[in-house]
Scaffold this active site. Structure first.
Site, PDB file in Angstrom:
ATOM      1  N   GLU A  33       0.874  -1.181   0.000  1.00  0.00           N
ATOM      2  CA  GLU A  33       0.000   0.000   0.000  1.00  0.00           C
ATOM      3  C   GLU A  33       0.901   1.218   0.000  1.00  0.00           C
ATOM      4  O   GLU A  33       1.728   1.371   0.904  1.00  0.00           O
ATOM      5  CB  GLU A  33      -0.896   0.009   1.242  1.00  0.00           C
ATOM      6  CG  GLU A  33      -1.887  -1.130   1.305  1.00  0.00           C
ATOM      7  CD  GLU A  33      -2.882  -1.128   0.166  1.00  0.00           C
ATOM      8  OE1 GLU A  33      -3.062  -0.079  -0.487  1.00  0.00           O
ATOM      9  OE2 GLU A  33      -3.471  -2.185  -0.101  1.00  0.00           O
TER      10      GLU A  33
ATOM     11  N   CYS B 211      -1.799   9.306   3.586  1.00  0.00           N
ATOM     12  CA  CYS B 211      -1.714   8.789   2.211  1.00  0.00           C
ATOM     13  C   CYS B 211      -2.958   9.173   1.423  1.00  0.00           C
ATOM     14  O   CYS B 211      -2.918   9.279   0.207  1.00  0.00           O
ATOM     15  CB  CYS B 211      -1.554   7.274   2.234  1.00  0.00           C
ATOM     16  SG  CYS B 211      -2.798   6.462   3.232  1.00  0.00           S
TER      17      CYS B 211
HETATM   18  P1  NAD Z   1       8.897   4.604   3.635  1.00  0.00           P
HETATM   19  O1  NAD Z   1       8.607   3.907   2.355  1.00  0.00           O
HETATM   20  O2  NAD Z   1      10.083   5.455   3.723  1.00  0.00           O
HETATM   21  O3  NAD Z   1       9.060   3.507   4.800  1.00  0.00           O
HETATM   22  C1  NAD Z   1       8.058   2.547   5.066  1.00  0.00           C
HETATM   23  C2  NAD Z   1       8.687   1.382   5.825  1.00  0.00           C
HETATM   24  O4  NAD Z   1       9.567   0.665   4.937  1.00  0.00           O
HETATM   25  C3  NAD Z   1       9.544   1.805   7.012  1.00  0.00           C
HETATM   26  O5  NAD Z   1       9.335   0.917   8.080  1.00  0.00           O
HETATM   27  C4  NAD Z   1      10.957   1.675   6.458  1.00  0.00           C
HETATM   28  O6  NAD Z   1      11.930   1.488   7.448  1.00  0.00           O
HETATM   29  C5  NAD Z   1      10.812   0.447   5.581  1.00  0.00           C
HETATM   30  N1  NAD Z   1      11.866   0.263   4.564  1.00  0.00           N
HETATM   31  C6  NAD Z   1      12.705   1.194   4.042  1.00  0.00           C
HETATM   32  N2  NAD Z   1      13.556   0.610   3.153  1.00  0.00           N
HETATM   33  C7  NAD Z   1      13.219  -0.699   3.091  1.00  0.00           C
HETATM   34  C8  NAD Z   1      13.725  -1.816   2.360  1.00  0.00           C
HETATM   35  N3  NAD Z   1      14.730  -1.701   1.498  1.00  0.00           N
HETATM   36  N4  NAD Z   1      13.145  -3.022   2.552  1.00  0.00           N
HETATM   37  C9  NAD Z   1      12.115  -3.171   3.398  1.00  0.00           C
HETATM   38  N5  NAD Z   1      11.603  -2.150   4.139  1.00  0.00           N
HETATM   39  C10 NAD Z   1      12.147  -0.929   3.982  1.00  0.00           C
HETATM   40  O7  NAD Z   1       7.561   5.388   4.011  1.00  0.00           O
HETATM   41  P2  NAD Z   1       7.324   6.423   5.214  1.00  0.00           P
HETATM   42  O8  NAD Z   1       8.074   7.681   4.930  1.00  0.00           O
HETATM   43  O9  NAD Z   1       7.528   5.730   6.511  1.00  0.00           O
HETATM   44  O10 NAD Z   1       5.742   6.693   5.072  1.00  0.00           O
HETATM   45  C11 NAD Z   1       5.160   7.647   4.241  1.00  0.00           C
HETATM   46  C12 NAD Z   1       4.644   7.003   2.967  1.00  0.00           C
HETATM   47  O11 NAD Z   1       3.702   5.983   3.277  1.00  0.00           O
HETATM   48  C13 NAD Z   1       3.887   7.973   2.066  1.00  0.00           C
HETATM   49  O12 NAD Z   1       4.283   7.776   0.736  1.00  0.00           O
HETATM   50  C14 NAD Z   1       2.417   7.560   2.245  1.00  0.00           C
HETATM   51  O13 NAD Z   1       1.578   7.872   1.158  1.00  0.00           O
HETATM   52  C15 NAD Z   1       2.554   6.099   2.440  1.00  0.00           C
HETATM   53  N6  NAD Z   1       1.369   5.551   3.109  1.00  0.00           N
HETATM   54  C16 NAD Z   1       0.505   4.768   2.388  1.00  0.00           C
HETATM   55  C17 NAD Z   1      -0.648   4.266   2.987  1.00  0.00           C
HETATM   56  C18 NAD Z   1      -1.609   3.397   2.233  1.00  0.00           C
HETATM   57  O14 NAD Z   1      -2.362   2.663   2.871  1.00  0.00           O
HETATM   58  N7  NAD Z   1      -1.633   3.437   0.916  1.00  0.00           N
HETATM   59  C19 NAD Z   1      -0.910   4.570   4.326  1.00  0.00           C
HETATM   60  C20 NAD Z   1       0.000   5.366   5.025  1.00  0.00           C
HETATM   61  C21 NAD Z   1       1.145   5.842   4.411  1.00  0.00           C
END
Ligand code: NAD
Length: 481
Positions: free
Chosen positions: A250, A284
């Site tokens: 997501e 999001c």
């Molecule tokens: P992010 O993608 O930076 O991080 C998300 C998670 O992924 C964190 O726990 C991070 O440590 C982990 N991660 C980072 N690199 C990784 C890798 N190589 N392998 C596996 N995991 C890894 O996102 P963020 O800054 O924490 O959150 C904001 C984003 O989330 C925005 O783009 C927002 O739109 C999105 N979001 C989407 C939804 C939805 O349901 N569609 C809901 C909330 C937030």
């Protein structure tokens, strides 16, 4: 005073093998350290996966209503801690008390909801063609689930993965975002106190590149559920599916609210302002584009400026909008403000950081509105994770719909209109997982499916409600003659 939190692996509160920790700070006052967490690495993550794999059979064979009883108990424990968790969420992530309290309550509701669902996990009875034959399906757990979550709903999003995974009989490893990991610790404390058997749910904090990557690719993990940015999500999806796992991602949004010529403009401005400036624009599903019919355009711009300027920004519980979560996120927002000005958008309010006694060194930014944005500008195309709205003028409903769909994302979308035909066409033709009429783009009830179209989601699976359980189950068909 900060608190040192541990990982939760095999039913024990453990320290990372690295011996290192990292800290989080209060975004309203970054000189205040909120908590310390384990800086885990690949080996810590692998140990957690192995603990989850070892607990798989016992939990899968625990009668589902007994699993539900533990989830219900955990919900009650979280409910008893609601006030404290609300305050912690505000301190670590910057949400206002009202927003944080709403998120904690949602988390409690999610645990109760899936606790009840465990009474209803039986599969389906089908009619068999042969006589004296029972033909039915059984919903079995997928196995070990790897759950990776973002910082922006740091207690509700982990809950909407953890609760259905456990209800359906899976074991799991969870890695929260490092910026706000405290709420995940609270969930694991509640599960521990509720009597969850050792190893069923495991928590590992640390970097995405090591801990997250191990969780997405380890041999013993069967399903990966990720919420976060598009860039990381795509990487996780590719790695997990190439490693043969069921994967759900997501990701981001560029959510529009279309304002029709028939709209009540005051109401439209209120809907857009709530959708954009709530949780400091860090949702999001936040509305980042208002696509407004030319007949009501100038009136709308005036009304949205008034809405934005009426928002009281500040820390804690006395204000309408808190800070951005981190310096990086604040910088990201300021960069987009700069880009929008250079691209030729008209800044009609906001555009700057906030300073003075109330704000200190906190990551506060003004609610910002750009008018006269063209659909191909970067602020109209890229996810801006902060309180910045792009207002786009369109000649008619057709153009509004076209502009609304003219982005790579498709998470949530709304229309404000008094015209029923327009509303129906919008619902029919909008490319978004959530379509709303006369409502803000944010907010969704917990018992309906949630997910996006296009680059907002890996479209195969949905979260929440019954759809949330489907990801964590696999049907077995039984033919008993
Ligand atoms: P992010 O993608 O930076 O991080 C998300 C998670 O992924 C964190 O726990 C991070 O440590 C982990 N991660 C980072 N690199 C990784 C890798 N190589 N392998 C596996 N995991 C890894 O996102 P963020 O800054 O924490 O959150 C904001 C984003 O989330 C925005 O783009 C927002 O739109 C999105 N979001 C989407 C939804 C939805 O349901 N569609 C809901 C909330 C937030």
């Amino acid at each position: 005073m900060s608190e040192t939190n541990r990982n939760y692996v095999g039913g024990e509160w453990t320290e990372a093998g690295t011996g290192e920790t990292f800290e989080t700070v209060n975004p309203a006052d970054p000189s205040e350290t909120v908590a310390e967490y384990q800086q885990s690495d690949e080996e810590d993550a692998a140990e957690a996966v192995e603990a989850a794999a070892a607990a798989e059979d016992e939990w899968a064979n625990t009668p589902a209503p007994q699993r539900g009883a533990i989830l219900r108990e955990a919900a009650g424990i979280l409910a008893d801690r609601k006030q404290e968790l609300t305050e912690e969420l505000t301190r670590e992530e910057g949400k206002t008390h009202a927003e944080a309290g709403g998120e904690v309550q949602r988390t409690i509701d999610i645990f109760y909801y899936y606790a009840e669902k465990t009474r209803d996990l039986g599969g389906k009875v089908k009619s068999a063609s042969a006589p004296q034959t029972n033909l039915y399906t059984v919903a079995e757990p997928v196995g070990v689930a790897g759950l990776i979550t973002p910082w922006n709903y740091p207690i509700a999003i982990p809950a909407w993965k953890i609760a259905p995974a456990l209800a359906a009989g899976n074991t799991l490893v969870h890695k929260p975002a490092s910026i706000a990991a405290g709420p995940s610790v609270a969930i694991f404390e509640a599960l521990d106190e509720a009597g969850l058997p050792d190893g069923v749910a495991n928590l590992v904090t640390g970097p995405g590149s090591s801990v997250g990557d191990t969780i997405s690719t380890h041999d013993e993990v069967d399903a990966v559920s990720f919420t976060g940015s598009g860039e990381v999500g795509q990487m996780v999806y590719d790695a997990a599916t190439q490693a043969g796992k069921r994967a759900q991602t997501e990701m981001g949004g560029k959510n529009p609210t279309v304002v029709s010529s028939s709209a009540d403009v005051e109401e439209a401005a209120e809907i857009v302002a709530n959708g954009r400036f709530g949780v400091t624009g860090q949702a999001c599903t936040a509305c980042s584009r208002a696509i407004v019919h030319t007949d009501v355009y100038e009136e709308f711009v005036e009304a949205i400026v008034e809405e934005a300027e009426s928002i009281e920004v500040g820390p804690g519980d006395e204000y309408d909008m808190g800070p951005q979560v981190s310096e990086d996120e604040l910088e990201g927002t300021l960069e987009y403000i700069d880009v929008a000005e250079k691209e030729g958008a008209r800044l009609v309010t906001g555009g700057d950081t906030l300073s003075g006694d109330r704000f200190g060194e906190g990551y506060f930014v003004e609610p910002t509105v750009f008018a006269d944005v063209e659909s191909d500008y970067r602020i109209a195309q890229e996810e801006v994770f902060g309180p910045v709205l792009a207002v786009i003028e369109v000649d008619d409903f057709e153009e509004g719909l076209e502009v609304a769909n003219d982005v790579r994302y498709g998470l949530s979308a709304s229309i404000v209109t008094d015209d029923h035909t327009e509303a129906e066409r919008f619902v029919d033709e909008i490319e978004a997982g959530v379509a709303k009429v006369n409502a803000k783009t944010t907010g969704l009830e917990l018992h309906v499916p949630f997910g996006g179209f296009k680059e907002s989601s890996s479209e195969t699976w949905r979260e929440q409600g019954d759809a949330g359980l489907e990801f964590y189950t696999i049907d077995k068909t039984v033919y008993d003659n």
